[in-house]
Design a protein around this motif. Structure first.
Motif, PDB file in Angstrom:
ATOM      1  N   ARG A   2      59.215  43.594  42.474  1.00 14.21           N
ATOM      2  CA  ARG A   2      58.404  44.754  43.450  1.00 14.21           C
ATOM      3  C   ARG A   2      59.486  45.013  44.179  1.00 14.21           C
ATOM      4  O   ARG A   2      61.306  44.669  44.460  1.00 14.21           O
ATOM      5  CB  ARG A   2      57.970  44.477  45.234  1.00 14.21           C
TER       6      ARG A   2
ATOM      7  N   SER B 230      40.517  41.838  46.220  1.00 13.59           N
ATOM      8  CA  SER B 230      41.022  42.515  44.441  1.00 13.59           C
ATOM      9  C   SER B 230      40.505  43.878  44.006  1.00 13.59           C
ATOM     10  O   SER B 230      40.495  44.052  43.084  1.00 13.59           O
ATOM     11  CB  SER B 230      40.830  41.800  43.767  1.00 13.59           C
TER      12      SER B 230
ATOM     13  N   TYR C  43      46.386  43.581  49.203  1.00 14.23           N
ATOM     14  CA  TYR C  43      46.362  42.148  48.140  1.00 14.23           C
ATOM     15  C   TYR C  43      47.814  42.809  46.879  1.00 14.23           C
ATOM     16  O   TYR C  43      47.929  44.120  46.624  1.00 14.23           O
ATOM     17  CB  TYR C  43      45.205  43.419  47.032  1.00 14.23           C
ATOM     18  N   ASP C  44      48.224  42.304  46.349  1.00 10.09           N
ATOM     19  CA  ASP C  44      49.044  42.433  45.273  1.00 10.09           C
ATOM     20  C   ASP C  44      48.868  42.782  44.213  1.00 10.09           C
ATOM     21  O   ASP C  44      48.852  41.744  43.359  1.00 10.09           O
ATOM     22  CB  ASP C  44      50.517  41.013  45.297  1.00 10.09           C
ATOM     23  N   PHE C  45      49.236  43.611  44.022  1.00 11.99           N
ATOM     24  CA  PHE C  45      48.732  44.576  42.716  1.00 11.99           C
ATOM     25  C   PHE C  45      49.544  44.288  41.201  1.00 11.99           C
ATOM     26  O   PHE C  45      49.123  44.782  40.496  1.00 11.99           O
ATOM     27  CB  PHE C  45      47.960  46.326  42.054  1.00 11.99           C
ATOM     28  N   THR C  46      50.468  44.158  42.022  1.00 14.02           N
ATOM     29  CA  THR C  46      52.001  43.766  40.730  1.00 14.02           C
ATOM     30  C   THR C  46      51.747  42.285  39.890  1.00 14.02           C
ATOM     31  O   THR C  46      52.296  41.968  38.851  1.00 14.02           O
ATOM     32  CB  THR C  46      53.450  43.804  41.534  1.00 14.02           C
TER      33      THR C  46
ATOM     34  N   ALA D 248      41.431  48.754  46.942  1.00 18.91           N
ATOM     35  CA  ALA D 248      42.152  49.949  46.424  1.00 18.91           C
ATOM     36  C   ALA D 248      43.435  49.956  47.472  1.00 18.91           C
ATOM     37  O   ALA D 248      44.052  51.198  47.498  1.00 18.91           O
ATOM     38  CB  ALA D 248      41.868  51.434  46.326  1.00 18.91           C
ATOM     39  N   ASP D 249      43.542  48.805  48.430  1.00 17.40           N
ATOM     40  CA  ASP D 249      44.641  48.576  49.324  1.00 17.40           C
ATOM     41  C   ASP D 249      45.792  47.635  48.752  1.00 17.40           C
ATOM     42  O   ASP D 249      45.847  46.942  49.154  1.00 17.40           O
ATOM     43  CB  ASP D 249      44.222  48.578  50.495  1.00 17.40           C
ATOM     44  N   PRO D 250      47.462  48.055  48.021  1.00 21.01           N
ATOM     45  CA  PRO D 250      48.160  47.316  48.112  1.00 21.01           C
ATOM     46  C   PRO D 250      48.589  46.655  48.907  1.00 21.01           C
ATOM     47  O   PRO D 250      49.542  45.429  49.107  1.00 21.01           O
ATOM     48  CB  PRO D 250      49.391  48.357  47.564  1.00 21.01           C
ATOM     49  N   LYS D 251      48.677  47.252  50.523  1.00 20.09           N
ATOM     50  CA  LYS D 251      49.225  45.926  51.512  1.00 20.09           C
ATOM     51  C   LYS D 251      48.309  44.940  52.011  1.00 20.09           C
ATOM     52  O   LYS D 251      48.904  44.203  52.173  1.00 20.09           O
ATOM     53  CB  LYS D 251      48.787  46.662  52.787  1.00 20.09           C
TER      54      LYS D 251
END
Length: 271
Positions: free
Chosen positions: A270, A254, A262-265, A257-260
């Protein structure tokens, strides 16, 4: 040419060698336990190149095999790539003297590499891919459940920085890996072992080392650069390399910086 050190005298050099052997054995045993590298009934293919790392790996696995709580088989495998000057007798003679089951795969990857790679360019990348393919095929044919490679802690850290600096990826060598097709499991029992300790251990043994410069390829200059950087850091800040490796075992996804990954939403839907 025994795989395990003979009984040692009480003088200081021998005591140091005995302590070093016990240290390496403990680190290999811990890696095997932490990553469940070897399980009951496994047939483990020990990939033996003739270099210091693979000889040390075989030594440690033979030692652990005698006292492990699970039963597993070891088979040493060497890929004879038909490089000019390769001493074909060395490994068979050594392994026969040990009484270790072994197989020599003969495949002329040398000619393929020399035909494809321009003169003066490093051949290591293509050579590695061809070697991996040959080993995977053998493993599939012989019912091998684990493929043991001799990469150590420094190899893993160097690969991390190579991928960061030259590939833009946060990626290293995992201690245990499933192949892309899911058919093979690769293990690295030396994952916790520092290269300098392997170098010290080899000086206490009589391994018939085979140099890795028979193909005449140029050195991997990127890896040489990273190795020097790490050596300089370790000289100026002792313990830094161990700290870097420790970071690989304590990942905060977390805080990257990889949105694949970790779900930053944070649970948001989405679109």
């Amino acid at each position: 040419m025994n795989a395990v050190l003979e009984p040692l005298s009480n003088n200081s050099p021998s005591n140091n060698a005995k302590r070093l052997q016990a240290r390496l054995r403990g680190l290999v045993g811990k890696a095997i336990e932490d990553f469940r590298m070897i399980e009951e009934g496994d047939r483990v293919m020990v990939c033996l190149s003739g270099g210091k790392d693979s000889y040390t790996m075989l030594d440690m696995l033979l030692s652990l095999q005698r006292s492990a709580p699970v039963k597993f088989e070891l088979i040493a495998v060497n890929l004879d790539q038909k490089q000019p000057g390769f001493p074909e007798h060395v490994l068979p003679d050594y392994l026969t003297a040990l009484g270790v089951p072994f197989h020599i795969i003969e495949q002329d990857t040398y000619s393929v590499v020399k035909r494809v790679i321009p003169e003066g360019k490093t051949t290591c990348g293509l050579c590695s891919r061809l070697r991996r393919g040959a080993l995977y095929r053998f493993a599939a044919e012989r019912g091998i459940s684990k493929i043991a490679l001799g990469h150590h802690r420094d190899d893993i850290i160097e690969t991390l920085f190579l991928n960061m600096f030259f590939g833009g990826r946060l990626k290293a060598m995992p201690p245990k890996l499933k192949s892309d097709d899911g058919r093979h499991v690769v293990i690295r029992p030396l994952a916790y072992v520092a290269e300098r300790d392997i170098e010290r251990y080899v000086r206490t043994r009589d391994f018939p080392l085979i140099p890795c410069n028979l193909c005449g390829s140029q050195p991997n200059l990127e890896r040489v650069t990273v190795k020097k950087m790490l050596a300089d850091w370790e000289r100026d800040y002792p313990g830094r390399v161990a700290s870097i490796f420790s970071s690989l075992t304590n990942v905060e996804v977390s805080h990257l910086a990889d949105p694949k990954a970790y779900d930053f939403t944070w649970g948001q839907t989405r679109s």
